[in-house]
Design a protein around this motif. Structure first.
Motif, short mmCIF file in Angstrom:
data_model
loop_
_atom_site.label_atom_id
_atom_site.label_comp_id
_atom_site.label_asym_id
_atom_site.label_seq_id
_atom_site.Cartn_x
_atom_site.Cartn_y
_atom_site.Cartn_z
N GLY A 56 -2.30 14.51 -18.46
CA GLY A 56 -1.42 13.76 -17.64
C GLY A 56 -1.48 11.94 -17.08
O GLY A 56 -0.36 11.67 -16.48
N ALA A 57 -2.90 12.24 -17.47
CA ALA A 57 -2.78 10.19 -17.54
C ALA A 57 -2.25 9.81 -19.24
O ALA A 57 -1.89 9.86 -19.83
CB ALA A 57 -4.28 9.62 -17.13
N ALA A 71 -1.88 -0.69 -19.30
CA ALA A 71 -0.76 -0.27 -18.18
C ALA A 71 -1.16 1.01 -18.02
O ALA A 71 -1.33 1.67 -19.07
CB ALA A 71 0.55 -0.32 -18.16
N PHE A 72 -1.79 1.29 -17.12
CA PHE A 72 -2.51 3.18 -16.26
C PHE A 72 -1.21 3.88 -15.60
O PHE A 72 -0.38 3.02 -14.48
CB PHE A 72 -3.90 2.66 -15.63
CG PHE A 72 -4.39 2.91 -16.85
CD1 PHE A 72 -5.74 3.10 -17.25
CD2 PHE A 72 -4.46 0.85 -16.48
CE1 PHE A 72 -6.55 2.40 -17.67
CE2 PHE A 72 -5.78 0.55 -17.00
CZ PHE A 72 -6.48 1.20 -17.88
N GLY A 73 -1.39 4.83 -15.97
CA GLY A 73 -0.05 5.90 -14.94
C GLY A 73 0.06 7.08 -15.34
O GLY A 73 -1.12 7.71 -16.39
N THR A 85 7.38 8.05 -17.14
CA THR A 85 6.06 7.98 -16.92
C THR A 85 6.05 6.85 -16.08
O THR A 85 7.13 6.98 -15.51
CB THR A 85 5.61 6.88 -18.16
OG1 THR A 85 4.85 7.80 -19.19
CG2 THR A 85 4.12 6.20 -17.79
N GLU A 86 5.36 7.43 -14.63
CA GLU A 86 4.84 6.81 -13.20
C GLU A 86 4.25 5.96 -13.35
O GLU A 86 2.34 6.28 -13.60
CB GLU A 86 5.22 7.27 -12.08
CG GLU A 86 4.93 6.67 -11.37
CD GLU A 86 5.08 7.62 -9.79
OE1 GLU A 86 4.76 7.62 -8.37
OE2 GLU A 86 6.09 8.22 -10.11
N PHE A 91 6.26 1.09 -11.41
CA PHE A 91 7.19 1.04 -12.57
C PHE A 91 7.27 2.34 -13.05
O PHE A 91 6.33 3.03 -13.12
CB PHE A 91 6.66 -0.59 -13.94
CG PHE A 91 8.13 -0.36 -14.86
CD1 PHE A 91 9.13 -1.10 -14.52
CD2 PHE A 91 7.65 0.16 -15.81
CE1 PHE A 91 10.14 -1.55 -15.59
CE2 PHE A 91 8.41 0.18 -16.94
CZ PHE A 91 9.79 -0.23 -16.53
N SER A 92 9.24 2.84 -13.17
CA SER A 92 8.54 4.35 -13.98
C SER A 92 9.88 4.03 -14.84
O SER A 92 10.99 3.47 -15.09
CB SER A 92 9.00 5.40 -12.93
OG SER A 92 10.25 4.64 -12.09
#
Length: 119
Positions: A56-57, A71-73, A85-86, A91-92
């Protein structure tokens, strides 16, 4: 209140298909096609890359001409078939992938269209 995501976990309210500004030949990806994105890297025409990982990454790596960096989320598939995506920075955003003729296109909540390069 609507929150926007860069490809990660969705805090936004799911949008109805009519809200996605679909064109006549747009066909949203099926749930199976969305699940098949796991482990893949999608490259856009600006050389940015989205990567959907098995746990889920999510990562988005900017091209050098756009400043580089990653950017990671986290991401999830929403009820309406969008990918929400969060990002770790708070930021989402939710995006919808569609087949448009022979192309795979990402449509963001603003209605902007970003074609994916063929593999």
């Amino acid at each position: 209140m609507r929150r926007y995501l860069i490809p990660a976990l969705c805090l936004a309210t799911p949008l109805a298909a009519a809200d996605w500004s679909l064109r006549q030949d747009d066909v949203p990806l099926s749930r199976a096609e969305l699940e098949a994105l796991e482990g893949r890297t999608l490259t856009f025409y600006d050389d940015g890359q989205s990567r959907y990982l098995a746990d889920g990454a999510y990562t988005y790596t900017y091209s050098a001409k756009n400043g580089g960096g990653t950017a990671f989320g986290t991401y999830r598939i929403a009820e309406d078939g969008s990918i929400c995506t969060e990002f770790q920075n708070g930021f989402s955003r939710c995006d919808l992938y569609v087949h448009s003729g022979e192309r795979l296109i990402l449509i963001n909540e603003k209605g902007e269209r970003f074609p994916v390069r063929p593999e």
